[in-house]
Design a protein around this motif. Structure first.
Motif, PDB file in Angstrom:
ATOM      1  N   ALA A  75      77.924  95.465 -57.486  1.00  0.00           N
ATOM      2  CA  ALA A  75      77.830  93.966 -56.896  1.00  0.00           C
ATOM      3  C   ALA A  75      79.199  93.357 -56.559  1.00  0.00           C
ATOM      4  O   ALA A  75      79.081  92.540 -55.429  1.00  0.00           O
ATOM      5  CB  ALA A  75      77.195  93.411 -58.116  1.00  0.00           C
ATOM      6  N   VAL A  76      80.455  93.809 -56.899  1.00  0.00           N
ATOM      7  CA  VAL A  76      81.399  93.562 -56.662  1.00  0.00           C
ATOM      8  C   VAL A  76      81.944  93.712 -55.202  1.00  0.00           C
ATOM      9  O   VAL A  76      82.341  93.144 -54.579  1.00  0.00           O
ATOM     10  CB  VAL A  76      82.606  93.719 -57.790  1.00  0.00           C
ATOM     11  N   GLY A  77      81.611  95.012 -55.017  1.00  0.00           N
ATOM     12  CA  GLY A  77      81.699  95.621 -53.615  1.00  0.00           C
ATOM     13  C   GLY A  77      81.100  94.905 -52.605  1.00  0.00           C
ATOM     14  O   GLY A  77      81.635  94.392 -51.451  1.00  0.00           O
ATOM     15  N   SER A  78      79.729  94.484 -52.699  1.00  0.00           N
ATOM     16  CA  SER A  78      78.846  93.825 -51.820  1.00  0.00           C
ATOM     17  C   SER A  78      79.415  92.265 -51.901  1.00  0.00           C
ATOM     18  O   SER A  78      79.460  91.890 -50.557  1.00  0.00           O
ATOM     19  CB  SER A  78      77.308  93.695 -52.578  1.00  0.00           C
ATOM     20  N   ARG A  79      79.727  91.840 -52.740  1.00  0.00           N
ATOM     21  CA  ARG A  79      80.457  90.338 -52.606  1.00  0.00           C
ATOM     22  C   ARG A  79      81.839  90.381 -51.862  1.00  0.00           C
ATOM     23  O   ARG A  79      81.870  89.443 -50.982  1.00  0.00           O
ATOM     24  CB  ARG A  79      80.978  89.874 -54.223  1.00  0.00           C
ATOM     25  N   GLN A  80      82.445  91.319 -51.994  1.00  0.00           N
ATOM     26  CA  GLN A  80      83.720  91.574 -51.075  1.00  0.00           C
ATOM     27  C   GLN A  80      83.153  91.839 -49.427  1.00  0.00           C
ATOM     28  O   GLN A  80      83.815  91.097 -48.710  1.00  0.00           O
ATOM     29  CB  GLN A  80      84.580  92.624 -51.433  1.00  0.00           C
ATOM     30  N   LYS A  81      82.104  92.300 -49.284  1.00  0.00           N
ATOM     31  CA  LYS A  81      81.742  92.548 -48.032  1.00  0.00           C
ATOM     32  C   LYS A  81      81.329  91.279 -47.229  1.00  0.00           C
ATOM     33  O   LYS A  81      81.603  90.940 -46.225  1.00  0.00           O
ATOM     34  CB  LYS A  81      80.736  93.736 -47.818  1.00  0.00           C
ATOM     35  N   LEU A  82      80.592  90.584 -48.409  1.00  0.00           N
ATOM     36  CA  LEU A  82      79.667  89.362 -47.772  1.00  0.00           C
ATOM     37  C   LEU A  82      81.056  88.334 -47.480  1.00  0.00           C
ATOM     38  O   LEU A  82      80.969  87.671 -46.549  1.00  0.00           O
ATOM     39  CB  LEU A  82      79.021  88.678 -48.683  1.00  0.00           C
ATOM     40  N   GLU A  83      82.101  88.636 -48.251  1.00  0.00           N
ATOM     41  CA  GLU A  83      83.192  87.480 -48.306  1.00  0.00           C
ATOM     42  C   GLU A  83      84.074  87.596 -46.642  1.00  0.00           C
ATOM     43  O   GLU A  83      84.360  86.684 -46.185  1.00  0.00           O
ATOM     44  CB  GLU A  83      84.116  87.498 -49.042  1.00  0.00           C
ATOM     45  N   ALA A  84      84.173  88.757 -46.402  1.00  0.00           N
ATOM     46  CA  ALA A  84      84.716  89.366 -45.136  1.00  0.00           C
ATOM     47  C   ALA A  84      83.906  88.927 -44.058  1.00  0.00           C
ATOM     48  O   ALA A  84      84.451  88.144 -43.207  1.00  0.00           O
ATOM     49  CB  ALA A  84      84.806  90.843 -45.201  1.00  0.00           C
ATOM     50  N   GLN A  85      82.363  88.929 -44.292  1.00  0.00           N
ATOM     51  CA  GLN A  85      81.421  88.737 -43.154  1.00  0.00           C
ATOM     52  C   GLN A  85      81.775  86.914 -42.973  1.00  0.00           C
ATOM     53  O   GLN A  85      81.556  86.307 -41.889  1.00  0.00           O
ATOM     54  CB  GLN A  85      80.131  89.191 -43.303  1.00  0.00           C
ATOM     55  N   ARG A  86      81.904  86.301 -44.229  1.00  0.00           N
ATOM     56  CA  ARG A  86      81.852  85.005 -44.007  1.00  0.00           C
ATOM     57  C   ARG A  86      83.037  84.466 -43.572  1.00  0.00           C
ATOM     58  O   ARG A  86      83.175  83.528 -42.522  1.00  0.00           O
ATOM     59  CB  ARG A  86      81.814  84.352 -45.699  1.00  0.00           C
ATOM     60  N   GLN A  87      84.246  85.210 -43.934  1.00  0.00           N
ATOM     61  CA  GLN A  87      85.500  84.751 -43.249  1.00  0.00           C
ATOM     62  C   GLN A  87      85.643  84.893 -41.618  1.00  0.00           C
ATOM     63  O   GLN A  87      85.925  84.042 -40.907  1.00  0.00           O
ATOM     64  CB  GLN A  87      86.581  85.349 -43.649  1.00  0.00           C
ATOM     65  N   GLU A  88      84.755  86.008 -41.297  1.00  0.00           N
ATOM     66  CA  GLU A  88      84.768  86.187 -39.461  1.00  0.00           C
ATOM     67  C   GLU A  88      83.728  85.185 -39.063  1.00  0.00           C
ATOM     68  O   GLU A  88      84.046  85.084 -38.143  1.00  0.00           O
ATOM     69  CB  GLU A  88      84.096  87.745 -39.698  1.00  0.00           C
ATOM     70  N   ASN A  89      82.605  84.941 -39.757  1.00  0.00           N
ATOM     71  CA  ASN A  89      81.961  83.897 -39.041  1.00  0.00           C
ATOM     72  C   ASN A  89      82.581  82.431 -39.107  1.00  0.00           C
ATOM     73  O   ASN A  89      82.308  81.646 -38.166  1.00  0.00           O
ATOM     74  CB  ASN A  89      80.707  83.874 -39.691  1.00  0.00           C
ATOM     75  N   LEU A  90      83.271  82.528 -40.147  1.00  0.00           N
ATOM     76  CA  LEU A  90      84.011  80.990 -40.169  1.00  0.00           C
ATOM     77  C   LEU A  90      85.084  80.760 -39.040  1.00  0.00           C
ATOM     78  O   LEU A  90      85.226  79.827 -38.304  1.00  0.00           O
ATOM     79  CB  LEU A  90      84.844  80.806 -41.396  1.00  0.00           C
ATOM     80  N   GLY A  91      85.685  82.264 -38.744  1.00  0.00           N
ATOM     81  CA  GLY A  91      86.747  82.072 -37.670  1.00  0.00           C
ATOM     82  C   GLY A  91      85.937  81.902 -36.450  1.00  0.00           C
ATOM     83  O   GLY A  91      86.497  81.309 -35.499  1.00  0.00           O
ATOM     84  N   VAL A  92      84.578  82.488 -36.052  1.00  0.00           N
ATOM     85  CA  VAL A  92      84.112  82.223 -34.913  1.00  0.00           C
ATOM     86  C   VAL A  92      83.392  80.597 -34.953  1.00  0.00           C
ATOM     87  O   VAL A  92      83.644  80.173 -33.550  1.00  0.00           O
ATOM     88  CB  VAL A  92      82.608  83.201 -34.950  1.00  0.00           C
ATOM     89  N   GLN A  93      83.181  80.197 -35.788  1.00  0.00           N
ATOM     90  CA  GLN A  93      82.706  78.767 -35.892  1.00  0.00           C
ATOM     91  C   GLN A  93      84.062  78.070 -35.520  1.00  0.00           C
ATOM     92  O   GLN A  93      83.758  76.928 -34.604  1.00  0.00           O
ATOM     93  CB  GLN A  93      82.383  78.284 -37.443  1.00  0.00           C
ATOM     94  N   LYS A  94      85.280  78.347 -36.198  1.00  0.00           N
ATOM     95  CA  LYS A  94      86.354  77.593 -35.701  1.00  0.00           C
ATOM     96  C   LYS A  94      86.504  77.792 -34.143  1.00  0.00           C
ATOM     97  O   LYS A  94      86.808  76.727 -33.615  1.00  0.00           O
ATOM     98  CB  LYS A  94      87.582  78.234 -36.465  1.00  0.00           C
ATOM     99  N   GLU A  95      86.391  78.880 -33.670  1.00  0.00           N
ATOM    100  CA  GLU A  95      86.350  78.881 -32.185  1.00  0.00           C
ATOM    101  C   GLU A  95      85.726  78.165 -31.360  1.00  0.00           C
ATOM    102  O   GLU A  95      86.075  77.825 -30.065  1.00  0.00           O
ATOM    103  CB  GLU A  95      86.505  80.393 -31.819  1.00  0.00           C
ATOM    104  N   PHE A  96      84.425  78.152 -31.742  1.00  0.00           N
ATOM    105  CA  PHE A  96      83.459  77.097 -31.095  1.00  0.00           C
ATOM    106  C   PHE A  96      83.990  75.846 -30.832  1.00  0.00           C
ATOM    107  O   PHE A  96      83.729  74.980 -30.040  1.00  0.00           O
ATOM    108  CB  PHE A  96      82.144  77.135 -31.758  1.00  0.00           C
ATOM    109  N   GLY A  97      84.704  75.487 -32.121  1.00  0.00           N
ATOM    110  CA  GLY A  97      85.152  73.965 -32.191  1.00  0.00           C
ATOM    111  C   GLY A  97      86.337  73.874 -31.127  1.00  0.00           C
ATOM    112  O   GLY A  97      86.524  72.685 -30.657  1.00  0.00           O
ATOM    113  N   LYS A  98      86.950  74.833 -30.688  1.00  0.00           N
ATOM    114  CA  LYS A  98      88.065  74.772 -29.633  1.00  0.00           C
ATOM    115  C   LYS A  98      87.398  74.757 -28.441  1.00  0.00           C
ATOM    116  O   LYS A  98      88.279  74.465 -27.311  1.00  0.00           O
ATOM    117  CB  LYS A  98      89.142  75.945 -29.817  1.00  0.00           C
ATOM    118  N   LEU A  99      86.267  75.176 -28.114  1.00  0.00           N
ATOM    119  CA  LEU A  99      85.845  75.368 -26.899  1.00  0.00           C
ATOM    120  C   LEU A  99      85.400  74.277 -25.990  1.00  0.00           C
ATOM    121  O   LEU A  99      85.036  73.162 -26.689  1.00  0.00           O
ATOM    122  CB  LEU A  99      84.704  76.235 -26.760  1.00  0.00           C
ATOM    123  N   LYS A 100      85.554  73.994 -24.783  1.00  0.00           N
ATOM    124  CA  LYS A 100      85.208  72.990 -24.056  1.00  0.00           C
ATOM    125  C   LYS A 100      83.716  72.852 -23.702  1.00  0.00           C
ATOM    126  O   LYS A 100      83.195  74.071 -23.657  1.00  0.00           O
ATOM    127  CB  LYS A 100      85.979  72.658 -22.608  1.00  0.00           C
TER     128      LYS A 100
END
Length: 128
Positions: A25-50
């Motif tokens: 469960a802890v391993g799965s939680r860590q993988k999900l957190e990594a995916q969450r951070q990646e998607n938050l980064g993508v979402q942040k990049e969307f904010g920078k786009l014109k």
């Protein structure tokens, strides 16, 4: 005495099973957190786009043009799903930790009673 050992073996196996479950469960939680951070980064990049900039999606070896609203809704949907999964896993981790503590106390209690029985049995043998 054999019954006591069998009970101890059963408790030990259950304890180990809960520990393995917790690790998964802890391993799965860590993988999900990594995916969450990646998607938050993508979402942040969307904010920078014109508004007129083009978004491409990598599918295999090919970059395909993607509509901005579709891309944003996909990322938002992923983030929502990942957040729910993290919450579910966190409650599962808490439950498993509680089960581990309960098993640990059962094992300690059984060991204590076994030691008391052994000490009591040894004193009786000495008296006789």
């Amino acid at each position: 005495m054999a019954d006591l050992q069998a009970r101890m073996q059963t408790l030990s196996e259950e304890f180990t099973k809960f520990q393995n479950d917790l690790q998964e469960a802890v391993g799965s939680r860590q993988k999900l957190e990594a995916q969450r951070q990646e998607n938050l980064g993508v979402q942040k990049e969307f904010g920078k786009l014109k508004a007129d900039e083009t978004i491409y999606k990598l599918i295999g070896p090919v970059l395909l043009k993607q509509d901005r609203t579709d891309a944003e809704s996909t990322v938002n949907g992923r983030l929502e799903f990942i957040t729910k999964e993290i919450s579910r896993l966190e409650s599962h981790i808490k439950d498993t930790q509680a089960k581990i503590e309960k098993k640990k106390s059962e094992i300690i209690q059984l060991q204590t009673s076994a030691q008391a029985a052994a000490a009591g049995g040894g004193k009786q043998a000495v008296k006789a």
